[in-house]
Design an enzyme around this catalytic site. Structure first.
Site, mmCIF file in Angstrom:
data_model
loop_
_atom_site.group_PDB
_atom_site.id
_atom_site.type_symbol
_atom_site.label_atom_id
_atom_site.label_comp_id
_atom_site.label_asym_id
_atom_site.label_seq_id
_atom_site.Cartn_x
_atom_site.Cartn_y
_atom_site.Cartn_z
ATOM 1 N N SER A 53 1.930 -1.930 -3.248
ATOM 2 C CA SER A 53 2.292 -0.604 -2.354
ATOM 3 C C SER A 53 1.649 -0.810 -1.229
ATOM 4 O O SER A 53 1.790 0.057 -0.303
ATOM 5 C CB SER A 53 1.332 0.471 -3.239
ATOM 6 N N GLY A 276 -6.642 1.153 6.119
ATOM 7 C CA GLY A 276 -5.735 0.020 5.332
ATOM 8 C C GLY A 276 -4.839 0.473 4.485
ATOM 9 O O GLY A 276 -4.623 1.694 4.312
ATOM 10 N N HIS A 277 -4.587 -0.117 3.296
ATOM 11 C CA HIS A 277 -3.794 0.103 2.360
ATOM 12 C C HIS A 277 -4.166 -0.903 1.340
ATOM 13 O O HIS A 277 -4.403 -1.919 1.597
ATOM 14 C CB HIS A 277 -2.063 0.336 2.597
ATOM 15 N N GLY A 279 -2.400 -2.255 -2.729
ATOM 16 C CA GLY A 279 -1.203 -2.211 -3.494
ATOM 17 C C GLY A 279 -1.280 -3.331 -4.930
ATOM 18 O O GLY A 279 -2.071 -4.288 -4.775
ATOM 19 N N GLY A 283 3.713 -8.673 -10.229
ATOM 20 C CA GLY A 283 3.498 -10.222 -9.758
ATOM 21 C C GLY A 283 2.321 -10.077 -8.876
ATOM 22 O O GLY A 283 1.950 -11.391 -8.534
#
Length: 423
Positions: A53, A276-277, A279, A283
């Protein structure tokens, strides 16, 4: 840095990982472990890993390039460009904007993790969580709509627009979204907590803009993040870059983020503002952080999704010298559980909140299978916010909060994901 990464990965059971730090224009990177345990393929700094993400940041930057070009107004209804968009509520269809989509305030449910032929057509069958702009809920579906908006306004696929408008101008050669390009790179696969390889490799092409396809190295992820501390780095105008980093909505929870901007989240790391981010998908897992006051950028990627977030927090704490902090529960008793008791629903989960002898508990039901979790006690943190006694967030340690209106909870938020009250 490699020794620090190796030790953190070993401690947390991570199969393979990379870290990249950009400071004062200098890039420092390291890798550890293996990319594929079945093949014995070593992890190196050039191995591509699914970033999940964190891709939403790329989609947000891409959308903001359209704002710079005068093709998109953040505050006009998206349906003007996507007339086929139909939400379950007509008023929401007519009013949801790109600002709502990018700030996770659209009210559109997270969406299902499958690969439909027409993703947008699935949205009409999902109940809205709240009216656009009336709250916060993390939503993959919102970002897929953003990707469709990009495709419509550029006349290219989201993949092609991302390559032309973001990757190429930044010189990112180790970022790709098309699976047919993978054979030309070293590629990592996901690993379960027991170290076995995860299959399938990914779950959806339709969810590409939200995080199901993009692969990167930590170095290229850090170079991408550098645009936020370099006034857009020629990809965005300085004005658009600054606008992306202004908080739009506060979260009722705190262990996921404090507020959401136009793409990034904002968090407090020991008194230092960090954006930020993060995810996770089948995988891999990634976290991209930057500190506006210092210009430092940190990117962490790994191929053990279950441990990706704790690894990123540990690495960021070493690099930045601080970590997010929160109050801890001191009792199991909730003084007044009445406002919270009830049933709550999202597209894939149901929550039943009850109280027995002052202890508030939540039981989860998986909509697809009907499977029920054991009741989990909710330990009070502060007003309307609780810490589940057993983690409900896949090892992320997220809290759970209720949005209360007129003395009664109208929805709950677990980490970042909302559910509306139904009873």
């Amino acid at each position: 840095m490699e020794e620090m990464l190796t030790e953190a990965a070993r401690r947390m059971g991570v199969t393979g990982a990379q870290v990249a730090v950009l400071a004062d224009g200098e890039l420092c990177e390291a890798a550890t472990g293996v990319a594929n345990a079945e093949l014995g393929l070593p992890m190196d700094p050039r191995t591509l890993i699914q970033i999940g993400s964190t891709t939403k940041l790329h989609t947000a930057v891409l959308a903001m390039t359209l704002v710079d070009d005068g093709l998109l107004d953040l505050d006009e209804p998206v349906v003007r460009h996507l007339p086929e968009l139909r939400l379950s509520d007509g008023a929401a269809t007519a009013s949801v904007t790109a600002r709502h989509l990018l700030s996770m305030s659209s009210g559109i449910d997270n969406g299902h993790y499958d690969d439909p032929a027409d993703y947008l057509a699935t949205l009409a069958g999902m109940e809205m969580l709240f009216a656009p702009g009336d709250g916060y809920s993390y939503s993959n579906a919102s970002t897929v709509v953003s990707g469709a908006l990009v495709a419509r306004l550029t006349g290219a696929s989201w993949d092609e627009a991302l390559r032309r408008r973001v990757f190429e101008p930044l010189g990112l050669r180790e970022c790709l979204t098309l699976w047919e390009e993978l054979p030309y790179h070293r590629v990592a696969v996901g690993h379960a907590p027991d170290g076995s390889v995860v299959r399938p490799w990914t779950f959806s092409r339709a969810s590409g803009p939200a995080g199901s396809t993009l692969c990167s190295t930590a170095a290229d992820l850090a170079r991408f993040g550098e645009l936020f501390v370099r006034a857009g780095a020629g990809v965005l105008s300085a004005e658009a870059c600054a606008a992306m980093q202004v908080p739009q909505v506060s979260l009722p929870t705190r262990r996921f983020a404090d507020s959401w901007c136009l793409g990034p989240y904002q968090r407090d790391f020991g008194g230092t503002t960090v954006l930020g981010h993060s995810g996770t998908n089948l995988g891999g897992s990634s976290t991209l952080l930057w500190v506006p006051s210092t210009g430092v950028v940190v990117a962490v990627v790994c191929n053990s999704p279950h441990a990706g977030y704790p690894l990123a927090v540990a690495v960021a704490a070493e690099v930045l010298g601080a970590r997010p902090a929160d109050v801890e529960p001191v009792t199991r008793l909730t003084a007044d559980a009445g406002p919270y008791e009830g049933r709550y629903a999202a597209c894939d989960l149901r929550y039943e909140v009850t109280a027995v002898d002052g202890v508030l508990t939540v039981t989860l039901e998986d909509v697809a299978s009907g499977a029920l979790s054991p009741p989990v006690a909710l330990l009070p943190l502060d007003e309307h916010r609780f810490l589940p006694e057993q983690d409900l967030s896949g090892g992320r340690g997220w809290d759970l909060a209720f949005v209360v209106r007129d003395g009664r909870a109208v929805r709950l938020v677990s980490g970042g994901f909302a559910a509306r009250r139904v009873v």
